[in-house]
Motif scaffolding. Sequence first.
Motif, PDB file in Angstrom:
ATOM      1  N   LEU A   1      56.892  42.702  38.894  1.00  0.00           N
ATOM      2  CA  LEU A   1      55.946  43.413  37.612  1.00  0.00           C
ATOM      3  C   LEU A   1      54.567  42.509  37.656  1.00  0.00           C
ATOM      4  CD1 LEU A   1      58.883  45.158  35.045  1.00  0.00           C
ATOM      5  CD2 LEU A   1      57.337  46.117  37.018  1.00  0.00           C
ATOM      6  N   MET A   2      54.706  41.529  38.287  1.00  0.00           N
ATOM      7  CA  MET A   2      53.526  40.624  37.682  1.00  0.00           C
ATOM      8  C   MET A   2      52.389  40.175  39.366  1.00  0.00           C
ATOM      9  SD  MET A   2      54.296  38.480  34.720  1.00  0.00           S
ATOM     10  CE  MET A   2      53.193  37.667  35.234  1.00  0.00           C
ATOM     11  N   LEU A   3      53.255  41.301  40.444  1.00  0.00           N
ATOM     12  CA  LEU A   3      52.271  40.960  41.441  1.00  0.00           C
ATOM     13  C   LEU A   3      50.972  41.860  40.891  1.00  0.00           C
ATOM     14  CD1 LEU A   3      54.804  40.831  44.676  1.00  0.00           C
ATOM     15  CD2 LEU A   3      53.157  39.582  43.117  1.00  0.00           C
ATOM     16  N   PRO A   4      50.785  42.850  40.102  1.00  0.00           N
ATOM     17  CA  PRO A   4      49.974  43.862  39.572  1.00  0.00           C
ATOM     18  C   PRO A   4      48.698  43.118  38.633  1.00  0.00           C
ATOM     19  CG  PRO A   4      51.614  45.585  39.691  1.00  0.00           C
ATOM     20  CD  PRO A   4      52.036  43.802  40.088  1.00  0.00           C
ATOM     21  N   TYR A   5      49.250  41.643  38.100  1.00  0.00           N
ATOM     22  CA  TYR A   5      48.408  40.824  37.931  1.00  0.00           C
ATOM     23  C   TYR A   5      47.823  39.757  38.353  1.00  0.00           C
ATOM     24  CZ  TYR A   5      47.689  38.180  33.372  1.00  0.00           C
ATOM     25  OH  TYR A   5      46.255  37.461  32.325  1.00  0.00           O
ATOM     26  N   VAL A   6      48.814  39.359  39.370  1.00  0.00           N
ATOM     27  CA  VAL A   6      48.216  38.742  40.214  1.00  0.00           C
ATOM     28  C   VAL A   6      47.003  38.937  41.067  1.00  0.00           C
ATOM     29  CG1 VAL A   6      48.609  37.082  42.428  1.00  0.00           C
ATOM     30  CG2 VAL A   6      50.169  36.808  40.239  1.00  0.00           C
ATOM     31  N   ALA A   7      47.570  40.274  41.270  1.00  0.00           N
ATOM     32  CA  ALA A   7      46.586  40.965  42.955  1.00  0.00           C
ATOM     33  C   ALA A   7      44.908  41.197  41.721  1.00  0.00           C
ATOM     34  CB  ALA A   7      46.928  42.154  43.331  1.00  0.00           C
ATOM     35  N   TRP A   8      45.200  41.804  40.747  1.00  0.00           N
ATOM     36  CA  TRP A   8      43.894  41.854  40.129  1.00  0.00           C
ATOM     37  C   TRP A   8      43.061  41.128  39.609  1.00  0.00           C
ATOM     38  CZ3 TRP A   8      40.986  45.914  38.466  1.00  0.00           C
ATOM     39  CH2 TRP A   8      39.964  46.014  37.947  1.00  0.00           C
ATOM     40  N   LEU A   9      43.519  39.963  39.079  1.00  0.00           N
ATOM     41  CA  LEU A   9      42.808  38.284  38.587  1.00  0.00           C
ATOM     42  C   LEU A   9      42.447  37.849  39.683  1.00  0.00           C
ATOM     43  CD1 LEU A   9      45.618  36.626  36.483  1.00  0.00           C
ATOM     44  CD2 LEU A   9      43.480  37.394  35.569  1.00  0.00           C
ATOM     45  N   SER A  10      43.187  37.807  41.481  1.00  0.00           N
ATOM     46  CA  SER A  10      42.343  37.842  43.047  1.00  0.00           C
ATOM     47  C   SER A  10      40.768  38.116  41.746  1.00  0.00           C
ATOM     48  CB  SER A  10      43.107  37.547  43.373  1.00  0.00           C
ATOM     49  OG  SER A  10      44.599  37.015  43.475  1.00  0.00           O
ATOM     50  N   TYR A  11      40.928  39.542  42.365  1.00  0.00           N
ATOM     51  CA  TYR A  11      39.986  40.501  42.863  1.00  0.00           C
ATOM     52  C   TYR A  11      38.665  40.129  41.485  1.00  0.00           C
ATOM     53  CZ  TYR A  11      36.939  44.979  42.239  1.00  0.00           C
ATOM     54  OH  TYR A  11      36.311  45.772  42.058  1.00  0.00           O
ATOM     55  N   ALA A  12      39.472  40.115  40.482  1.00  0.00           N
ATOM     56  CA  ALA A  12      38.492  39.016  39.083  1.00  0.00           C
ATOM     57  C   ALA A  12      37.522  37.917  40.003  1.00  0.00           C
ATOM     58  CB  ALA A  12      39.192  39.484  37.912  1.00  0.00           C
ATOM     59  N   ALA A  13      38.416  37.011  40.168  1.00  0.00           N
ATOM     60  CA  ALA A  13      37.709  35.780  40.254  1.00  0.00           C
ATOM     61  C   ALA A  13      36.914  36.030  41.176  1.00  0.00           C
ATOM     62  CB  ALA A  13      38.884  34.853  40.867  1.00  0.00           C
ATOM     63  N   TYR A  14      36.785  36.886  42.697  1.00  0.00           N
ATOM     64  CA  TYR A  14      36.116  37.664  43.326  1.00  0.00           C
ATOM     65  C   TYR A  14      34.474  37.355  42.488  1.00  0.00           C
ATOM     66  CZ  TYR A  14      33.016  41.123  45.986  1.00  0.00           C
ATOM     67  OH  TYR A  14      32.047  41.789  46.184  1.00  0.00           O
ATOM     68  N   LEU A  15      35.007  39.103  41.533  1.00  0.00           N
ATOM     69  CA  LEU A  15      33.716  39.480  40.641  1.00  0.00           C
ATOM     70  C   LEU A  15      33.356  38.536  39.884  1.00  0.00           C
ATOM     71  CD1 LEU A  15      35.583  42.603  39.190  1.00  0.00           C
ATOM     72  CD2 LEU A  15      33.480  42.656  41.160  1.00  0.00           C
ATOM     73  N   ASN A  16      33.804  37.267  39.471  1.00  0.00           N
ATOM     74  CA  ASN A  16      33.458  36.795  38.611  1.00  0.00           C
ATOM     75  C   ASN A  16      32.536  35.730  38.752  1.00  0.00           C
ATOM     76  OD1 ASN A  16      34.939  34.296  35.458  1.00  0.00           O
ATOM     77  ND2 ASN A  16      33.061  34.558  36.372  1.00  0.00           N
ATOM     78  N   TYR A  17      33.132  34.659  40.333  1.00  0.00           N
ATOM     79  CA  TYR A  17      32.191  34.143  41.436  1.00  0.00           C
ATOM     80  C   TYR A  17      31.118  34.712  41.993  1.00  0.00           C
ATOM     81  CZ  TYR A  17      30.347  30.974  44.936  1.00  0.00           C
ATOM     82  OH  TYR A  17      29.909  29.799  45.560  1.00  0.00           O
ATOM     83  N   MET A  18      31.115  36.202  42.117  1.00  0.00           N
ATOM     84  CA  MET A  18      29.781  36.772  42.557  1.00  0.00           C
ATOM     85  C   MET A  18      28.546  36.703  41.127  1.00  0.00           C
ATOM     86  SD  MET A  18      30.029  36.511  45.537  1.00  0.00           S
ATOM     87  CE  MET A  18      28.520  37.782  45.804  1.00  0.00           C
TER      88      MET A  18
END
Length: 164
Positions: A142-159
């Motif tokens: 159940l924590m995996l969607p959170y990990v996936a979204w945070l990974s995507y958010a890290a890309y967005l934040n970095y860019m």
Amino acid sequence: MPGMFHTFNIKNIKKLLFSVALPLLIGFVSAFLSGDQKAVYESLTLPLYAPPSWLFGVVWPVLYVLMGISAYLVQKTDFYDAGKKKALTLYYIQLIVNFFWSIFFFRFQMYGFSFWWLVLLLALVIATAVMFYDRSRAAGWLMLPYVAWLSYAAYLNYMVWMLN
């Protein structure tokens, strides 16, 4: 048959509701303290694959519900060891770190700092997911969607940091 209904008692329902309400409340207060997130987001130079602003209001409540259910599943396991306490402590720490990210990003527009804060959050969430999985496979999954979204958010934040 009696054992089956034991898990659905009022005490467990209250614990489940609290476990789900806590991250939702933290997210709501954080969003409130972050200011006009939509206006800030729409004023940014956004990277390729940036989602529309409305999507965040859909995704985050779902993630908060999933992480609340996950925490509940760990709380109700039969484990009474230091590992269970450590897993839940890590969970609460990541909730606190999560609380501050949108304030740093939207209220103070500290994009570089927010990126590194998000990397810290992602590391904490991965560690939490692993520890949860050790106690309840469902909780870990159940924590995996959170990990996936945070990974995507890290890309967005970095860019956003690089483009603005």
